[in-house]
Design an enzyme around this catalytic site. Sequence first.
Site, PDB file in Angstrom:
ATOM      1  N   GLN A   1      -5.662   2.418  14.491  1.00 55.22           N
ATOM      2  CA  GLN A   1      -4.455   2.953  13.836  1.00 55.22           C
ATOM      3  C   GLN A   1      -3.741   3.974  14.735  1.00 55.22           C
ATOM      4  O   GLN A   1      -2.511   3.952  14.878  1.00 55.22           O
ATOM      5  CB  GLN A   1      -4.857   3.609  12.508  1.00 55.22           C
ATOM      6  CG  GLN A   1      -3.683   4.084  11.662  1.00 55.22           C
ATOM      7  CD  GLN A   1      -4.153   4.657  10.318  1.00 55.22           C
ATOM      8  OE1 GLN A   1      -5.344   4.674  10.000  1.00 55.22           O
ATOM      9  NE2 GLN A   1      -3.203   5.124   9.514  1.00 55.22           N
TER      10      GLN A   1
ATOM     11  N   HIS B   1      -4.243  13.804   0.272  1.00 51.53           N
ATOM     12  CA  HIS B   1      -4.627  13.001   1.443  1.00 51.53           C
ATOM     13  C   HIS B   1      -3.490  12.998   2.467  1.00 51.53           C
ATOM     14  O   HIS B   1      -3.726  13.171   3.666  1.00 51.53           O
ATOM     15  CB  HIS B   1      -4.956  11.570   1.029  1.00 51.53           C
ATOM     16  CG  HIS B   1      -5.095  10.637   2.199  1.00 51.53           C
ATOM     17  ND1 HIS B   1      -6.221  10.598   2.988  1.00 51.53           N
ATOM     18  CD2 HIS B   1      -4.231   9.731   2.739  1.00 51.53           C
ATOM     19  CE1 HIS B   1      -6.052   9.704   3.957  1.00 51.53           C
ATOM     20  NE2 HIS B   1      -4.858   9.164   3.820  1.00 51.53           N
TER      21      HIS B   1
ATOM     22  N   GLU C   1      -8.751   4.273  -3.386  1.00 49.30           N
ATOM     23  CA  GLU C   1      -7.457   4.058  -4.032  1.00 49.30           C
ATOM     24  C   GLU C   1      -7.651   3.357  -5.376  1.00 49.30           C
ATOM     25  O   GLU C   1      -8.661   2.690  -5.609  1.00 49.30           O
ATOM     26  CB  GLU C   1      -6.547   3.172  -3.157  1.00 49.30           C
ATOM     27  CG  GLU C   1      -6.391   3.698  -1.734  1.00 49.30           C
ATOM     28  CD  GLU C   1      -5.246   3.040  -0.977  1.00 49.30           C
ATOM     29  OE1 GLU C   1      -4.281   2.564  -1.623  1.00 49.30           O
ATOM     30  OE2 GLU C   1      -5.327   3.011   0.267  1.00 49.30           O
TER      31      GLU C   1
ATOM     32  N   ASP D   1       0.838  -1.192   0.000  1.00 49.00           N
ATOM     33  CA  ASP D   1       0.000   0.000   0.000  1.00 49.00           C
ATOM     34  C   ASP D   1       0.877   1.247   0.000  1.00 49.00           C
ATOM     35  O   ASP D   1       1.617   1.497   0.946  1.00 49.00           O
ATOM     36  CB  ASP D   1      -0.918  -0.017   1.227  1.00 49.00           C
ATOM     37  CG  ASP D   1      -2.056   0.979   1.083  1.00 49.00           C
ATOM     38  OD1 ASP D   1      -2.379   1.357  -0.055  1.00 49.00           O
ATOM     39  OD2 ASP D   1      -2.616   1.382   2.114  1.00 49.00           O
TER      40      ASP D   1
ATOM     41  N   THR E   1      -4.578   6.750  -0.705  1.00 44.18           N
ATOM     42  CA  THR E   1      -5.862   7.436  -0.798  1.00 44.18           C
ATOM     43  C   THR E   1      -5.742   8.666  -1.694  1.00 44.18           C
ATOM     44  O   THR E   1      -4.815   9.456  -1.550  1.00 44.18           O
ATOM     45  CB  THR E   1      -6.314   7.880   0.601  1.00 44.18           C
ATOM     46  OG1 THR E   1      -6.228   6.750   1.464  1.00 44.18           O
ATOM     47  CG2 THR E   1      -7.735   8.400   0.573  1.00 44.18           C
TER      48      THR E   1
HETATM   49 CA    CA Z   1      -4.221   2.936   2.168  1.00 46.80          CA
END
Ligand code: CA
Length: 432
Positions: free
Chosen positions: A247, A141, A208, A134, A367
């Site tokens: 997170q 973003h 994404e 990722d 993102t």
């Molecule tokens: Ca991501």
Amino acid sequence: MIDDTHDAALKSWVASANGHADFPIQNLPLGVFTPPEGGAPRGGVAIGDSILDLRAAIDEGQFSGNGLVAAEAASGPTLNPLMALGAGPRQALRRQLSELLHEGSKAEGLAARLLHDASACVMALPAAIGDYTDFYAGINHATNAGRLFRPDTPLLPNYKHLPVAYHSRASSIRPSGQPVKRPSGQLKAPDADAPGFGPSRRLDIELEVGVFAGPGNDLGEPVPIGEAADHIAGYCLLNDWSARDIQAWEYQPLGPFLAKNFLSTISPWVVTPEALAPFRIAQAIRPEGDPRPLPHLWDDRDQAGGALDLQLEVFLSSRQMRDKGLAPVRLSLTNAAYLYWTPAQMLAHHTSTGCNLQPGDLFGTGTISGTDVGSYGSLLEMSLGGKQPFTLPTGESRTFLEDGDEIVFHAHAARDGFVSIGFGECRGRVVG
Ligand code: CA
């Protein structure tokens, strides 16, 4: 790369393809489906509201040469063998599919044997995804999210020198439609002394683009930036579901772990680089003062046409909205052109140590957000980190996702003189 298969005048004998928002004959994306009568998942091609069964078309003798090699490779339970072949056979298959499906083709007489009603088929993942990486290349973003934590320096010093990424979780990637089970994890409010364990209250989306690796590279053999585009097999939409509260507590110092490993959803059709050829644009010129990338990440041809003009949309419907028959509300309209790094730069960077990519590996771009409200790719940005709720047509208020909320992503590419193509949908509904 633009040829007869992109001709705007081309029509298909599959009537629903003509004027179809996603799958006209100029697109021809590949996927894996199970037909209504059941049986093993197999490769197919989206055409209008139908799916062309590649195995059936092979058996009817519709392919030859390199096109047959590619059709065979794409006809099984995953597209990995096709992705391993690279661009040549894939392009031959595209030309032969275009001939097979265009108005006037004799194949129309075989329609009953070749086509399935897409709405009655079940889509599978298009590839066995060995590894999923990722990236974080959506600079708006990264800036918006960074500002929530570091108002003065939202972007860290490495951001404009390399495409930041982390190795994510491949086993929990699912095709569009898979329910989103709200994850539990350790949560710690900023003013709490100790964490507790419970369901995430800050479940979020990440808009994404997914990028599939093609032939791959041997361990120890980096892919040069000038060859990186040839290693991309296709594109999809990706929702990298994220639990922001999990997170926030876990991410330092090694980055996200459980906050993003419970599910990622992709649209099931792989849109090929060939289909997207008319919609390639120059990478945005870097603002004055931004560093020029080092040579291993810089290629003039990639800068001239390595970005994608791809319009992206996010829709939400709540349970109440659906009960009242209200249409989904659009939360975001943005464009893949906002990415700060091209997919080729991501791929070259990923392999620059000699790390080997394998056919079917998946990248998320990060993102993608635009520059203002209405163009953000996460609820974190839309709600200013949960501080500013927004209102749905029912009067319901949202910061993050509630149980019953359904998110759908769409992607469309358009350009004057060409037929617009789309990716199909990437859908997921939150269950408690
Ligand atoms: Ca991501």
